[in-house]
Write a protein that holds these residues in place. Structure first.
Motif, PDB file in Angstrom:
ATOM      1  N   UNK A   1       0.560  -1.225   0.044  1.00 48.96           N
ATOM      2  CA  UNK A   1       0.031  -0.019  -0.272  1.00 48.96           C
ATOM      3  C   UNK A   1       0.574   1.917   0.558  1.00 48.96           C
ATOM      4  N   UNK A   2       0.364   1.992  -0.493  1.00 44.00           N
ATOM      5  CA  UNK A   2       1.564   3.252  -1.078  1.00 44.00           C
ATOM      6  C   UNK A   2      -0.413   4.604  -1.074  1.00 44.00           C
ATOM      7  N   UNK A   3       0.631   6.021  -0.389  1.00 48.03           N
ATOM      8  CA  UNK A   3      -0.389   6.983   0.415  1.00 48.03           C
ATOM      9  C   UNK A   3       0.642   8.512  -0.571  1.00 48.03           C
ATOM     10  N   UNK A   4      -0.423   9.077  -0.529  1.00 42.18           N
ATOM     11  CA  UNK A   4       0.440  10.874  -0.995  1.00 42.18           C
ATOM     12  C   UNK A   4      -0.332  11.697  -0.643  1.00 42.18           C
ATOM     13  N   UNK A   5      -0.196  12.700  -0.333  1.00 43.48           N
ATOM     14  CA  UNK A   5      -1.358  13.577   0.370  1.00 43.48           C
ATOM     15  C   UNK A   5      -0.800  15.350   0.029  1.00 43.48           C
ATOM     16  N   UNK A   6      -1.440  15.741  -0.742  1.00 43.79           N
ATOM     17  CA  UNK A   6      -0.898  16.797  -0.944  1.00 43.79           C
ATOM     18  C   UNK A   6      -1.912  18.204  -0.814  1.00 43.79           C
ATOM     19  N   UNK A   7      -1.358  19.213   0.241  1.00 39.10           N
ATOM     20  CA  UNK A   7      -1.241  20.358   0.688  1.00 39.10           C
ATOM     21  C   UNK A   7      -2.442  21.056  -0.651  1.00 39.10           C
ATOM     22  N   UNK A   8      -3.664  22.341   1.023  1.00 43.02           N
ATOM     23  CA  UNK A   8      -4.471  23.120  -0.150  1.00 43.02           C
ATOM     24  C   UNK A   8      -3.693  23.625  -0.626  1.00 43.02           C
ATOM     25  N   UNK A   9      -3.845  24.047  -2.046  1.00 44.66           N
ATOM     26  CA  UNK A   9      -3.074  25.468  -2.933  1.00 44.66           C
ATOM     27  C   UNK A   9      -3.143  26.606  -1.847  1.00 44.66           C
ATOM     28  N   UNK A  10      -2.994  27.713  -2.333  1.00 45.65           N
ATOM     29  CA  UNK A  10      -2.428  29.125  -1.798  1.00 45.65           C
ATOM     30  C   UNK A  10      -3.602  29.676  -1.985  1.00 45.65           C
ATOM     31  N   UNK A  11      -4.382  29.305  -3.337  1.00 45.58           N
ATOM     32  CA  UNK A  11      -6.296  30.462  -3.392  1.00 45.58           C
ATOM     33  C   UNK A  11      -7.708  29.723  -2.016  1.00 45.58           C
ATOM     34  N   UNK A  12      -7.205  28.606  -2.608  1.00 43.79           N
ATOM     35  CA  UNK A  12      -8.297  27.577  -1.571  1.00 43.79           C
ATOM     36  C   UNK A  12      -8.347  27.865   0.304  1.00 43.79           C
ATOM     37  N   UNK A  13      -6.659  28.105   0.682  1.00 41.41           N
ATOM     38  CA  UNK A  13      -5.790  28.345   2.273  1.00 41.41           C
ATOM     39  C   UNK A  13      -6.073  30.148   2.102  1.00 41.41           C
ATOM     40  N   UNK A  14      -6.470  30.894   1.395  1.00 41.80           N
ATOM     41  CA  UNK A  14      -6.392  32.122   1.707  1.00 41.80           C
ATOM     42  C   UNK A  14      -8.464  32.276   1.677  1.00 41.80           C
ATOM     43  N   UNK A  15      -8.870  31.195   0.806  1.00 41.55           N
ATOM     44  CA  UNK A  15     -10.464  31.364   1.194  1.00 41.55           C
ATOM     45  C   UNK A  15     -11.659  31.212   2.097  1.00 41.55           C
ATOM     46  N   UNK A  16     -10.567  30.535   3.187  1.00 44.27           N
ATOM     47  CA  UNK A  16     -10.654  29.728   4.288  1.00 44.27           C
ATOM     48  C   UNK A  16     -10.310  31.086   5.392  1.00 44.27           C
ATOM     49  N   UNK A  17      -8.850  31.078   4.964  1.00 44.07           N
ATOM     50  CA  UNK A  17      -7.800  32.662   6.166  1.00 44.07           C
ATOM     51  C   UNK A  17     -10.046  33.139   6.215  1.00 44.07           C
ATOM     52  N   UNK A  18     -10.108  34.562   4.896  1.00 45.97           N
ATOM     53  CA  UNK A  18     -11.384  34.827   5.106  1.00 45.97           C
ATOM     54  C   UNK A  18     -12.427  34.611   5.569  1.00 45.97           C
ATOM     55  N   UNK A  19     -12.889  33.302   5.344  1.00 39.78           N
ATOM     56  CA  UNK A  19     -14.357  32.934   6.258  1.00 39.78           C
ATOM     57  C   UNK A  19     -13.914  33.014   7.269  1.00 39.78           C
ATOM     58  N   UNK A  20     -12.861  32.628   8.197  1.00 38.58           N
ATOM     59  CA  UNK A  20     -12.855  32.488   9.568  1.00 38.58           C
ATOM     60  C   UNK A  20     -12.842  33.689   9.933  1.00 38.58           C
ATOM     61  N   UNK A  21     -11.934  34.890   9.065  1.00 39.13           N
ATOM     62  CA  UNK A  21     -11.948  36.169  10.318  1.00 39.13           C
ATOM     63  C   UNK A  21     -13.334  36.577   9.982  1.00 39.13           C
ATOM     64  N   UNK A  22     -14.277  36.263   8.643  1.00 37.25           N
ATOM     65  CA  UNK A  22     -15.599  36.863   8.857  1.00 37.25           C
ATOM     66  C   UNK A  22     -16.583  35.954  10.156  1.00 37.25           C
ATOM     67  N   UNK A  23     -16.041  34.999  10.557  1.00 32.96           N
ATOM     68  CA  UNK A  23     -16.667  33.898  11.448  1.00 32.96           C
ATOM     69  C   UNK A  23     -16.327  35.191  12.582  1.00 32.96           C
ATOM     70  N   UNK A  24     -14.746  34.844  13.084  1.00 34.50           N
ATOM     71  CA  UNK A  24     -14.855  34.952  14.038  1.00 34.50           C
ATOM     72  C   UNK A  24     -15.506  36.515  14.455  1.00 34.50           C
ATOM     73  N   UNK A  25     -15.402  37.838  13.326  1.00 30.77           N
ATOM     74  CA  UNK A  25     -15.884  39.087  13.166  1.00 30.77           C
ATOM     75  C   UNK A  25     -17.521  39.212  13.943  1.00 30.77           C
TER      76      UNK A  25
END
Length: 319
Positions: A293-317
């Motif tokens: 068995x073999x496995x790979x993972x790929x971290x989220x690309x920058x555009x999705x990371x930025x989108x999540x950051x904005x959504x988190x900030x909006x949620x906190x505020x």
């Protein structure tokens, strides 16, 4: 360069009544319909041991035997392109696909595709059906793909995909706030009125998507999806069917919804986000040569990371 291919399949009862070439295309989906039709006409693809016509109807239960010589496919030209290759050996290649890259040439995209890039990266792939591509990601979906570099590897990976033993996990950001995860078990086929779209339809092929909530925001949810099947646009169609369409999906997303009181920066980001928010984050299978068995993972690309950051900030505020 040529190689000899041997495959055997039994036609399931669900394909009874279809044309021979249509049934063959279902069972040997890693080959083009044109190539399968030519093999039928040449007697290299037989039905219960005898040569049949492409238009002959099948009953179900017959044995398909494919014994063909693969010649190099010269239709597509190699093109030098940057590829984010995470792993490569003599049998397989695993890559992280960027947004905007079409996987296979078609009428609207004759070149500049992943297939063209693979032929330049590894010219021997010209002798492998579809240059070793055994599964696809949509043009604007990012993340992990595996490519077979030999016929043995391709056969193994196709069999694993058909047996649903390849593990594929995706990150998605959807419109709407999910209360819990779940499973969508709903067949997918061509949309009855729009041939460019897919839809949940009784006449479609079985499709199963599992999803769970990773993070909730005021008007969106970050979810993780696991595929049992691999139908075209499966996650996009299934989540839209559950009324949680992918953010940025121009085909299945419906009308844009903005969280009440959101900042102008977040509103502009949501309006202008250029693609469906979907990323193939994890891929696991049994290696065709080592059988480990073999496995790979790929971290989220920058555009999705930025989108999540904005959504988190909006949620906190707004709490």
């Amino acid at each position: 360069m040529s190689d000899t291919l041997h495959r055997d399949e039994r036609i399931p009862d669900s394909l009874a009544g279809q044309r021979f070439d249509q049934a063959a295309a279902e069972l040997f989906s890693d080959f083009s319909r044109e190539r399968l039709k030519a093999w039928i006409q040449q007697g290299m693809l037989t039905l219960d041991g005898t040569q049949a016509r492409p238009k002959d109807k099948v009953r179900g239960g017959e044995r398909l035997a494919l014994h063909a010589v693969l010649e190099e496919d010269t239709r597509w030209q190699p093109q030098a392109m940057d590829l984010d290759v995470l792993f490569e050996d003599d049998e397989v290649l695993v890559l992280n696909k960027p947004a905007g890259l079409v996987v296979h040439p078609a009428a609207g995209n004759p070149d500049g595709t992943l297939l063209n890039a693979l032929l330049h990266h590894c010219p021997a792939l010209a002798a492998i059906p579809r240059a070793g591509i055994v599964h696809r990601l949509d043009k604007d979906t990012t993340g992990l793909m595996v490519v077979a570099k030999t016929l043995k590897a391709q056969t193994s990976l196709v069999e694993q995909l058909q047996a649903r033993s390849v593990s594929r996990e995706y990150d998605a950001i959807v419109t709407g706030v999910m209360t819990a995860g779940g499973t969508v078990d709903a067949p997918i086929g061509r949309h009855p009125k729009d041939r460019k779209r897919q839809a949940v339809t009784a006449s479609g092929k079985p499709a199963i998507t599992h999803y769970r909530v990773t993070e909730r925001f005021r008007g969106h949810t970050h979810v993780r999806c696991r595929l049992e099947t691999g139908r075209t646009h499966q996650i996009r169609v299934h989540l839209a069917h559950r009324r949680f369409p992918l953010l940025g999906d121009r085909i299945y997303g419906g009308r844009l919804k903005l969280p009440a009181g959101a900042s102008e920066e977040l509103k502009e980001l949501l309006r202008s986000f250029p693609r469906q928010a979907l990323h193939a984050r994890r891929l696991a299978f049994v290696h065709p040569a080592s059988h480990e068995p073999v496995e790979w993972r790929a971290e989220l690309p920058d555009d999705l990371l930025t989108l999540l950051d904005y959504l988190r900030d909006d949620h906190r505020m707004m709490q």
